[in-house]
Design a protein around this motif. Structure first.
Motif, short mmCIF file in Angstrom:
data_model
loop_
_atom_site.label_atom_id
_atom_site.label_comp_id
_atom_site.label_asym_id
_atom_site.label_seq_id
_atom_site.Cartn_x
_atom_site.Cartn_y
_atom_site.Cartn_z
N LEU A 1 -21.10 138.85 9.64
CA LEU A 1 -21.00 139.44 11.05
C LEU A 1 -21.99 138.53 11.64
O LEU A 1 -21.57 137.91 12.71
CB LEU A 1 -21.20 141.00 11.13
N VAL A 2 -23.19 138.75 11.52
CA VAL A 2 -24.33 137.96 12.21
C VAL A 2 -24.08 136.45 11.99
O VAL A 2 -24.07 135.62 13.24
CB VAL A 2 -25.60 138.29 11.33
N GLY A 3 -23.63 135.95 10.86
CA GLY A 3 -23.36 134.57 10.92
C GLY A 3 -22.14 134.11 11.81
O GLY A 3 -22.08 132.90 12.28
N SER A 4 -21.40 135.00 12.15
CA SER A 4 -20.22 134.69 12.74
C SER A 4 -20.55 134.36 14.33
O SER A 4 -20.30 133.60 15.19
CB SER A 4 -19.01 135.68 12.99
N TYR A 5 -21.44 135.30 14.80
CA TYR A 5 -21.97 135.09 16.34
C TYR A 5 -22.79 134.16 16.22
O TYR A 5 -22.77 133.11 17.22
CB TYR A 5 -23.00 136.50 16.61
N VAL A 6 -23.71 133.55 15.21
CA VAL A 6 -24.59 132.45 15.53
C VAL A 6 -23.70 131.14 15.14
O VAL A 6 -24.00 130.21 15.97
CB VAL A 6 -25.67 132.45 13.82
N LEU B 1 -23.39 128.33 18.02
CA LEU B 1 -23.96 126.82 17.72
C LEU B 1 -22.78 125.94 18.04
O LEU B 1 -23.05 124.67 18.55
CB LEU B 1 -24.53 126.87 16.12
N THR B 2 -21.64 126.52 17.48
CA THR B 2 -20.49 125.58 17.95
C THR B 2 -19.59 125.80 19.16
O THR B 2 -18.92 124.73 19.58
CB THR B 2 -19.28 125.66 16.76
N GLY B 3 -19.69 126.90 19.69
CA GLY B 3 -18.86 127.23 21.01
C GLY B 3 -17.32 127.50 20.66
O GLY B 3 -16.55 127.85 21.49
N SER B 4 -17.07 127.79 19.30
CA SER B 4 -15.95 128.32 18.76
C SER B 4 -15.97 128.99 17.76
O SER B 4 -17.21 128.98 17.00
CB SER B 4 -14.92 127.23 18.84
N ARG B 5 -14.97 129.82 17.44
CA ARG B 5 -15.12 130.62 16.15
C ARG B 5 -14.54 129.85 14.83
O ARG B 5 -13.61 129.15 14.91
CB ARG B 5 -14.16 131.72 16.10
N VAL C 1 -25.68 119.40 3.16
CA VAL C 1 -26.37 120.18 4.45
C VAL C 1 -26.75 119.11 5.33
O VAL C 1 -26.21 119.45 6.43
CB VAL C 1 -27.72 120.62 3.90
N VAL C 2 -26.92 117.84 5.02
CA VAL C 2 -27.25 116.83 6.10
C VAL C 2 -26.05 116.47 6.85
O VAL C 2 -25.89 116.45 8.13
CB VAL C 2 -27.88 115.62 5.52
N TYR C 3 -25.03 116.11 6.16
CA TYR C 3 -23.54 115.91 6.62
C TYR C 3 -23.10 116.96 7.56
O TYR C 3 -22.43 116.82 8.62
CB TYR C 3 -22.70 115.73 5.55
N SER C 4 -23.23 118.42 7.04
CA SER C 4 -22.64 119.42 7.88
C SER C 4 -23.47 119.53 9.17
O SER C 4 -22.93 119.99 9.88
CB SER C 4 -22.76 120.75 7.09
N VAL C 5 -24.86 119.60 8.99
CA VAL C 5 -25.59 119.49 10.39
C VAL C 5 -25.25 118.45 11.32
O VAL C 5 -25.12 118.86 12.62
CB VAL C 5 -27.17 119.47 10.25
N ILE C 6 -24.95 117.38 10.67
CA ILE C 6 -24.60 116.16 11.64
C ILE C 6 -23.34 116.50 12.33
O ILE C 6 -22.95 116.15 13.46
CB ILE C 6 -24.78 114.92 10.97
N LYS C 7 -22.27 116.71 11.50
CA LYS C 7 -21.11 117.24 11.92
C LYS C 7 -20.86 118.43 12.81
O LYS C 7 -20.11 118.17 13.84
CB LYS C 7 -20.03 117.47 10.75
N LEU C 8 -21.98 119.20 12.70
CA LEU C 8 -21.80 120.26 13.61
C LEU C 8 -22.25 119.95 15.03
O LEU C 8 -21.59 120.72 16.10
CB LEU C 8 -23.06 121.21 13.09
#
Length: 128
Positions: A41-46, A50-54, A120-127
């Motif tokens: 639940l908390v992660g969905s809001y964060v 962060l991304t502007g979408s669900r 993790v680095v790829y995921s953060v860059i892609k985010l």
């Protein structure tokens, strides 16, 4: 190859359960389900912030809350936590005891850590 949040969440739950001395299968399942539901639940809001979408929606599932959490996936998380603590953790401990500080151990741990860090680095860059 994996989502870092699952591994990080499992480690957090492992250390919380160890601190609270939660050990029986029933307690692990119930509290694991509750903790996983709260994290999701908390992660969905964060993630939305962060991304502007669900990133996911459970809106079509039974007993969902705003499409962010739902009964069925959260029960699966409880089962996965139970599986992780009763099946995966003991086998990892056996591996560590058998190969501790050996070349095989160090190569496998280094390779998994490198792939995890790259993911993790790829995921953060892609985010962003």
């Amino acid at each position: 190859p994996w989502l870092p949040i699952y591994g990080i969440g499992m480690l957090i739950i492992y250390f919380i359960f160890k601190k609270l001395n939660i050990q029986t299968p029933g307690k692990i399942f119930v509290f694991g389900t509750i903790f996983a539901t709260a994290f999701e639940l908390v992660g969905s809001y964060v993630a939305e912030w962060l991304t502007g979408s669900r990133l996911w929606s459970y809106s079509k599932l039974f007993l969902n809350f705003d499409g962010r959490i739902a009964l069925k996936p959260d029960l699966y998380f409880g089962l996965l936590i139970l599986f992780g603590l009763y099946c995966v953790k003991p086998n990892v401990e056996k591996f560590q005891k058998r190969f501790d500080n050996s070349v095989i151990h160090n190569v496998i741990v280094s390779a998994v850590a490198a792939v995890f860090l790259a993911d993790v680095v790829y995921s953060v860059i892609k985010l962003f």
